[in-house]
Design an enzyme around this catalytic site. Sequence first.
Site, PDB file in Angstrom:
ATOM      1  N   CYS B  71     -32.444  -8.059  17.194  1.00  0.00           N
ATOM      2  CA  CYS B  71     -32.790  -6.684  17.594  1.00  0.00           C
ATOM      3  C   CYS B  71     -33.936  -6.321  18.327  1.00  0.00           C
ATOM      4  O   CYS B  71     -34.608  -7.581  18.480  1.00  0.00           O
ATOM      5  CB  CYS B  71     -32.755  -5.630  16.376  1.00  0.00           C
ATOM      6  SG  CYS B  71     -33.894  -6.155  15.373  1.00  0.00           S
ATOM      7  N   ALA B  74     -36.984  -7.397  16.526  1.00  0.00           N
ATOM      8  CA  ALA B  74     -37.259  -8.967  16.594  1.00  0.00           C
ATOM      9  C   ALA B  74     -37.883  -9.520  17.832  1.00  0.00           C
ATOM     10  O   ALA B  74     -38.577 -10.369  17.783  1.00  0.00           O
ATOM     11  CB  ALA B  74     -35.778  -9.626  16.266  1.00  0.00           C
ATOM     12  N   ARG B 105     -40.366 -18.358  12.117  1.00  0.00           N
ATOM     13  CA  ARG B 105     -40.099 -18.912  13.671  1.00  0.00           C
ATOM     14  C   ARG B 105     -40.813 -19.981  13.857  1.00  0.00           C
ATOM     15  O   ARG B 105     -40.577 -20.606  15.064  1.00  0.00           O
ATOM     16  CB  ARG B 105     -40.364 -17.419  14.633  1.00  0.00           C
ATOM     17  CG  ARG B 105     -39.119 -16.980  15.101  1.00  0.00           C
ATOM     18  CD  ARG B 105     -39.333 -15.939  16.041  1.00  0.00           C
ATOM     19  NE  ARG B 105     -39.752 -16.221  17.473  1.00  0.00           N
ATOM     20  CZ  ARG B 105     -39.016 -16.947  18.189  1.00  0.00           C
ATOM     21  NH1 ARG B 105     -37.947 -17.045  18.488  1.00  0.00           N
ATOM     22  NH2 ARG B 105     -39.606 -17.635  19.543  1.00  0.00           N
ATOM     23  N   HIS B 205     -38.760  -7.546  24.099  1.00  0.00           N
ATOM     24  CA  HIS B 205     -39.757  -8.234  24.735  1.00  0.00           C
ATOM     25  C   HIS B 205     -40.503  -7.299  25.969  1.00  0.00           C
ATOM     26  O   HIS B 205     -41.682  -7.384  25.951  1.00  0.00           O
ATOM     27  CB  HIS B 205     -39.224  -9.427  25.676  1.00  0.00           C
ATOM     28  CG  HIS B 205     -38.316 -10.507  24.675  1.00  0.00           C
ATOM     29  ND1 HIS B 205     -37.296 -10.764  25.256  1.00  0.00           N
ATOM     30  CD2 HIS B 205     -38.477 -10.860  23.556  1.00  0.00           C
ATOM     31  CE1 HIS B 205     -36.682 -12.014  24.189  1.00  0.00           C
ATOM     32  NE2 HIS B 205     -37.280 -11.673  23.079  1.00  0.00           N
TER      33      HIS B 205
END
Lengths: 458, 552
Positions: B71, B74, B105, B205
């Site tokens: 999503c 994230a 991550r 992003h």
Amino acid sequence: MLLRHTPNDIQERSALAINPAKTCQPIGAMYAALGIHKCLPHSHGSQGCYAYHRSTLTRHYKEPVMAATSAFTEGASVFGGQANLLQAINNIFSVYEPEVIAVHTTCLSETIGDDIPQIIAKARDEGKIPPGRYVIHANTPSYVGTHVTGFANMVKGMVDYFAQANGHKESWVNIIPGYVEPCDMEEIKRIAGELGVPCILFPDTSGVLNAPQTGRFHMFPAGGVTTADLMRTGSAVGTVALGKLASGPAARALDTKCKVPCEILDLPIGLQATDLFIDTLRQIAGVTVPDSLNIERGRLLDVITDMHQYFFGRKVALAGDPDQLISLTQFLVDIDLWPIHIVTGTPGKKFEARIKEITKEVPHPVNVRAGGDMFLLHQWIRNAPVDLLMGNTYLKYIARDEDIPLVRWGFPILDRIGHSYFPTVGYRGGLRLLEKILDALMDRQDRDAPEEGFELVM
Amino acid sequence: METLNPEELTPPVPEINAEDVKKELLEKYPTKVARKRAKQIVINQVGPEGEVPEIQSNVRTVPGLIGQRGCTYAGCKGVVLGPTRDIVNITHGPIGCGFYSWLTRRNQTKPPGPEDHNFMMYCFSTDMQEEQIVFGGEKKLRQAVQEAYDLFKPKAIGIFATCPVGLIGDDVHAVAREMKEKLGDCNVFAFSCEGYKGVSQSAGHHIANNGIFTHVVGLNDTVQEGKFKINLLGEYNIGGDAFEIERLFEECGFTLISTFSGNSSYDYFANSHTADLNLIMCHRSINYVAEMMETKFGIPWIKINFIGAGATAKSLRKIAKFFDDRELLARVEEVIARELPAVEKVREEVKPRCQGKRAMLFVGGSRAHHYQELFREIGMETIAAGYEFAHRDDYEGRRVLPGIKVDADSRNIEEIHVEPDPQRYRPRLTEEGLARMQEAGIELKDYEGMMPEMCDGSLVIDDISQFETEKLIELYRPDIICAGIKEKYAIQKSGVPMKQLHSYDSGGPYAAFQGAINFYREIDRMVNSKVWKYLQAPWQKHPELAAKYVWE
């Protein structure tokens, strides 16, 4: 230092959670639903939810974790997720052909107030649910309770949707194993088998999340409780529910719905809790405990007596889930290890009272917090050091900074294997726990011993 | 228990018609789904000018199909802001989102000293409860920011909104403004990165880019020493990639002002506008910042790629050519000449064992492209590839940008309007410089995309589903598949080795020259592993009992 900003001085926080000892409801619901044979869990929320839950479960189990999502966008969040869920149900049955879709909600769909039973009814009316297939659901708002609550809600959902009374009591016993590992569920079935008690265990993730490598992928592996068995739970002679938080609600729902009486016990981790589980099962089913189980019990006791000097008086800090912590704390106290800091992220005053009761003989002040976090646990440890840590992988940062041995135990374990294969329930599970504890303590003793005190025989 | 036999494991390479494969992938879908997916499954065909067929991407995932995407939260908190060590990132929402994005991550970071701020091991959350859902969560958020400040005195606090926050109408930006003013010496900023926004991580992003650009970039005008000042954008230091690239930069004589955001610090972002060139690694996740920096400060950007030894050498030369300094060009050649022999040695050793094997890559927004280069270097062909959350320009190249239709989901993501900074705008290239770039063949602000580099007839699949992945394995039996953790074990259970290209499993670095060596060895290990020979037990290979033991 990795956790270099954690101060010794403890200031109470009312708003900021740091390094949580819990996660949210839906992941527990997803895990529980994987314990139904041929079931595809479905997350009614945005894609991030199922992506995160699948990733975390995958890292913990190193197994495929299959689940679907309603893939909410901004439009669905404004107008409701009905269209998405209807479309998902249709697509899932067409493409993946499960027998059951187990829908759980998320903070997103709960906040907008989607009515899942109504959407399921609509799907049925529109012919989107093929004959002989099922869509069940549980409400699992992420802002209430924790992953344990979500597990409990989905297990209760299994009862709500499937359990049927056939009018008389049959010979089998329902066992609700609690939020434990696939191998623990297998071990509980084995113990019931040793006793000769026919049982329906639900949910059952054994054979699903510890499946063999065969070179063939099966979307729906061999394991899991069947829907036929779930329906039969309503006619059982009784239910043994293990773990008050994780299994209690389903057991009580079975009693209410189908008049199946229940015993809600602690998880059978350690000597006393396993004793109680076996004794209860024996009485419900009217059977004699076979020598095979007496031998297993005797072996566990034997190791405790043989190695007592290594346990006695060592201080332990624990983080985990309430059902597990209650049994583990009791076990550790029974072998004279001293749990002095105990944290769970799951709130509940009863938990704190219970732990206080179990640890009342421990000759040190005992810190316990329900709804606490690992930041607090670390601060406690800084102020009153311990010899051993037990909990999930996140504790490794404290373990490294404070140079304390860690026994990985609980959820999630992201950096080791074993937890899905070797049980910690029952007498054999107790043996494994002791082995792990002893390995950790004795390796440390070997590492730290001065040359003249480094011993061959320990 | 049925196991795979060895013949099935390594069947002869099938001559399959890609059109037939596409048909099989779509066959089982309901009509509407098949129609939509047909536009996202494309058979590659590269024209003489590098033109490729159109692929539908950056569109909604079909509910129920089981895909790879995550999503917006994230993408924003996890991917772009996650790797920065000294910002206290507070997740405003129920506990799950913060928990799942906590250390998962593999972004590595290395603070300069033992006392320097590093909050990456911590997870901060407002742990929203029902009370806040009903009565609003701003009060708790305000208090959480205060508690974080009192405990850690960070220079910056980031606030990340999760799904319910947007729905109940908490104004995270107002809280951030208020707390910033109240605290005085701590920059507080917020991101409206609710998970339901956009269609994938990609929206996150973009939101992260906007936030960092608005609230941090340009805060510190100190001009650092160094002749060749660069920023590296879209590099996240998975498995130590950034360390390897930083080492190379230093040896070449480049001055790295900031990385967005592997091994990064808040201070680097604040100073990043003083660089003279932006290098873009992951075009998808970071091109927005590069564009905005160019508009506001006059910093040009070029696309580079440090995945693959060839690509690394090419990228280093490209940067050196940009600065057009004889000494620099020589030093870069020196570094390449020094690094390459070790790479070649391993490549030659590994290549005969990997040659001719076939890979599939379904991952991210740039890696499915970049890693094809590494496979090519050891003689492996990529027969199918696709992105999880990329847009058409990442597939087809930026040449298609003018033609991309903006749909409702993308329109919801803010495009911030940027103007040249009245004082600080300084175009780094003069007319003459621009001409020189053209002469040197350096394409400024260009990315040619993945498809022009792929073979004709290879499959390009956007936002691949679980079903399609299984079908591809059945039809092609590739030698290796690269994707993410959720796909990993389903693929391996099918008898096909699987390499994670989000988190690299436990490996890395894979960037630059040393990274190439690591990757060659890793792939060699995986595609030539003995373990797959043991799938069948002796009694499964010969189930019929010919005779039985007679113990005498």
